[in-house]
Design a protein around this motif. Structure first.
Motif, PDB file in Angstrom:
ATOM      1  N   THR A  96       0.863  -1.174   0.000  1.00 49.20           N
ATOM      2  CA  THR A  96       0.000   0.000   0.000  1.00 49.20           C
ATOM      3  C   THR A  96       0.903   1.229   0.000  1.00 49.20           C
ATOM      4  O   THR A  96       2.132   1.104   0.076  1.00 49.20           O
ATOM      5  N   ASP A  97       0.300   2.387  -0.058  1.00 51.29           N
ATOM      6  CA  ASP A  97       1.096   3.608  -0.015  1.00 51.29           C
ATOM      7  C   ASP A  97       1.652   3.884   1.382  1.00 51.29           C
ATOM      8  O   ASP A  97       2.440   4.810   1.566  1.00 51.29           O
ATOM      9  N   LYS A  98       1.285   3.049   2.369  1.00 54.38           N
ATOM     10  CA  LYS A  98       1.787   3.218   3.742  1.00 54.38           C
ATOM     11  C   LYS A  98       2.645   2.041   4.214  1.00 54.38           C
ATOM     12  O   LYS A  98       3.640   2.247   4.887  1.00 54.38           O
ATOM     13  N   LYS A 133      -9.640  -7.376  -1.596  1.00 54.21           N
ATOM     14  CA  LYS A 133      -9.395  -6.112  -2.294  1.00 54.21           C
ATOM     15  C   LYS A 133      -8.423  -6.340  -3.464  1.00 54.21           C
ATOM     16  O   LYS A 133      -7.686  -7.308  -3.507  1.00 54.21           O
ATOM     17  N   LYS A 135      -5.740  -4.393  -6.619  1.00 51.73           N
ATOM     18  CA  LYS A 135      -4.844  -3.271  -6.905  1.00 51.73           C
ATOM     19  C   LYS A 135      -5.690  -2.059  -7.307  1.00 51.73           C
ATOM     20  O   LYS A 135      -6.629  -2.171  -8.083  1.00 51.73           O
ATOM     21  N   ASP A 137      -7.648  -0.416  -5.251  1.00 54.49           N
ATOM     22  CA  ASP A 137      -8.660  -0.196  -4.217  1.00 54.49           C
ATOM     23  C   ASP A 137      -8.063   0.600  -3.062  1.00 54.49           C
ATOM     24  O   ASP A 137      -6.854   0.555  -2.821  1.00 54.49           O
ATOM     25  N   SER A 138      -8.917   1.283  -2.340  1.00 57.64           N
ATOM     26  CA  SER A 138      -8.495   2.010  -1.144  1.00 57.64           C
ATOM     27  C   SER A 138      -9.199   1.407   0.064  1.00 57.64           C
ATOM     28  O   SER A 138     -10.313   0.903  -0.045  1.00 57.64           O
ATOM     29  N   ILE A 139      -8.518   1.485   1.201  1.00 56.29           N
ATOM     30  CA  ILE A 139      -9.110   1.027   2.456  1.00 56.29           C
ATOM     31  C   ILE A 139      -8.930   2.133   3.486  1.00 56.29           C
ATOM     32  O   ILE A 139      -8.071   3.008   3.344  1.00 56.29           O
ATOM     33  N   VAL A 140      -9.754   2.080   4.511  1.00 56.97           N
ATOM     34  CA  VAL A 140      -9.600   2.962   5.662  1.00 56.97           C
ATOM     35  C   VAL A 140      -9.476   2.057   6.870  1.00 56.97           C
ATOM     36  O   VAL A 140     -10.333   1.209   7.122  1.00 56.97           O
ATOM     37  N   ASN A 145      -6.281   6.371   5.565  1.00 55.29           N
ATOM     38  CA  ASN A 145      -6.547   5.906   4.199  1.00 55.29           C
ATOM     39  C   ASN A 145      -5.291   5.269   3.631  1.00 55.29           C
ATOM     40  O   ASN A 145      -4.193   5.792   3.809  1.00 55.29           O
ATOM     41  N   GLN A 146      -5.486   4.138   2.959  1.00 50.97           N
ATOM     42  CA  GLN A 146      -4.370   3.473   2.286  1.00 50.97           C
ATOM     43  C   GLN A 146      -4.847   3.025   0.915  1.00 50.97           C
ATOM     44  O   GLN A 146      -5.959   2.522   0.779  1.00 50.97           O
ATOM     45  N   LYS A 147      -3.993   3.194  -0.047  1.00 56.20           N
ATOM     46  CA  LYS A 147      -4.302   2.737  -1.406  1.00 56.20           C
ATOM     47  C   LYS A 147      -3.446   1.524  -1.710  1.00 56.20           C
ATOM     48  O   LYS A 147      -2.235   1.525  -1.437  1.00 56.20           O
TER      49      LYS A 147
END
Length: 152
Positions: A96-98, A133, A135, A137-140, A145-147
């Protein structure tokens, strides 16, 4: 390191953690069994019966823990880390982006080649949020928030 090598290294860390837990419980059971034998040799009485009952309870608890560890070992053996998928599942490496998540066991952060990975179980709160999920998709999770950038 290649992605398959990273997944294999993460898998090995998970397997070693479970095996270490198995060995500790096995030793605990052996120690309790030895103590039970010693209790048999000591004098009879209320103190003896109480000590023996406590050891039996400890033995039962350790046996339950052993059964749980064996189930986790079986789950790990069934986990397919060699194949990839376009959705998050057991054995996935999720970028993810995090964070980088390895969907396996909840053992927390692990570093491989100085890169942090977070090992999480599929049935954990974050694992359930990520499950299925794809590629893009975003989650909280925890108000963050993470993509999903990639799934390996």
């Amino acid at each position: 390191m290649t992605l398959p090598e990273i997944k294999e290294a993460l898998y090995q860390v998970c397997f070693e953690k479970v095996d270490n837990r198995y060995q500790k419980i096995k030793q605990t059971i052996a120690d309790i069994d030895e103590s039970l034998l010693e209790e048999d040799k000591s004098s009879a009485g209320d103190k003896h019966e109480t000590g023996r009952a406590m050891l039996q309870i400890d033995r039962e608890n350790a046996s339950k823990q052993m059964q749980e560890v064996v189930l986790v070992q079986e789950l790990l053996k069934k986990m397919d880390i060699k194949s990839t998928s376009d959705y998050v599942r057991l054995g996935s490496l999720v970028k993810t982006d995090k964070y980088m998540y390895f969907i396996s066991l909840s053992i927390g952060p692990i570093e491989i080649n100085e890169i942090p990975y977070v090992c999480i179980a599929l049935n954990s709160p974050i694992g359930q949020t990520l499950a299925g999920k794809r590629k893009g998709d975003s989650i909280v999770f925890n108000d963050t928030n993470q993509k999903i950038l990639a799934i390996y």
